[in-house]
Write an enzyme that holds these catalytic residues in place. Sequence first.
Site, short mmCIF file in Angstrom:
data_model
loop_
_atom_site.label_atom_id
_atom_site.label_comp_id
_atom_site.label_asym_id
_atom_site.label_seq_id
_atom_site.Cartn_x
_atom_site.Cartn_y
_atom_site.Cartn_z
N ALA A 128 14.32 49.51 -46.08
CA ALA A 128 15.78 49.31 -47.04
C ALA A 128 16.63 50.43 -46.80
CB ALA A 128 15.02 49.91 -48.65
N GLY A 173 10.14 47.73 -45.15
CA GLY A 173 10.73 46.62 -45.16
C GLY A 173 10.64 45.68 -44.14
N GLU A 176 7.45 44.41 -43.23
CA GLU A 176 6.97 43.43 -43.97
C GLU A 176 7.66 42.05 -43.62
OE1 GLU A 176 6.26 45.16 -48.36
OE2 GLU A 176 8.29 45.84 -47.76
N GLU A 196 6.01 53.66 -47.22
CA GLU A 196 6.61 53.80 -48.33
C GLU A 196 6.13 55.05 -49.19
OE1 GLU A 196 7.52 49.56 -47.19
OE2 GLU A 196 5.97 50.90 -46.94
#
Length: 326
Positions: A128, A173, A176, A196
């Site tokens: 992010a 992310g 991911e 995270e």
Amino acid sequence: MAVLVGCSLFRAFRSQTGELDALSRLGAAYCRSLSYGFPEKRSPPRPVSHGTTRRFSSEAKDDLRVRYLDGEDSGIVVVGINRPKSKNAISKNLVKMMSEAVEDIKKNGKVRSVILCSLAPGIFCAGADLKERAKMHQSEVGPFVSKARALITELGNLPMPTIAAIDGAALGGGLEMALACDIRIASDSAKMGLVETKLAIIPGAGGTQRLPRAIGVALAKELIFAARVVDGVEARRLGLVSHSVEQNKSGDAAYLRALELAREFNPQGPIAIRMAKLSINQGIEVDLSTGLAIEEACYAQVIPTKDRLEGLAAFKEKRPPRFKGE
């Protein structure tokens, strides 16, 4: 023309009611109800080039570059993230642009495989955009994460093979996003991790679900709890990536290996590949008996295709088949 589907209805197969033949008929009926159409004719091959680049109209128009390769590589699409100053961090604009690109790819029957890569040296995606996130009001964070999650879900639901080429750090992310792809290839020096918990949050775009499915529950918990980062060699040992390749001077070894793999996929029957992907993806979520019914329903979709007849004819005539996706 055969139909290709995203058979979300197969989730209903988890129910223990009904007979397997009923499940098979249900799956086949649903498959016939939707389609990812293939064109009747493909454009004649052009000389091999770097392909065409689609540029998206936005304030940061270069954050994403999508190339539709041509010539012998026709059918391969390269989606390149290009935010070097922000380490390819996932911003609102990038989510918007990637969502548009994924939607276009999904509708394009000529696409046979997709490579997700970075155009920024030494980085795949740092996760992010925390600078942008810090400026968000608390009420904005949830909706943004939902949009990012929806994007990654749509990436995972593309009907054709997707390959993540990880030539640099893939964190949070970014990993991911790679986990949503069918196949991951990393350079030996690439760094990967769901980090995270260092920020007192959890992976919010599928990491807690896809990582255990990739490497097993216990190892996934260990990596997430510890916010551990592993290199390409360790990722290969854990099963997080399919291939680890030695990085080259130009820093694109994983991309080049991904391109080789896409070229292996390209000559195969495109409808068959899509049906195989669907069968595998849906089948691993259910028990074996239901999975076999899903396979039967998907197999039924390739029987009436012209490509199947072309494969038989090519075998008989001892020549390479010319599949058209029909």
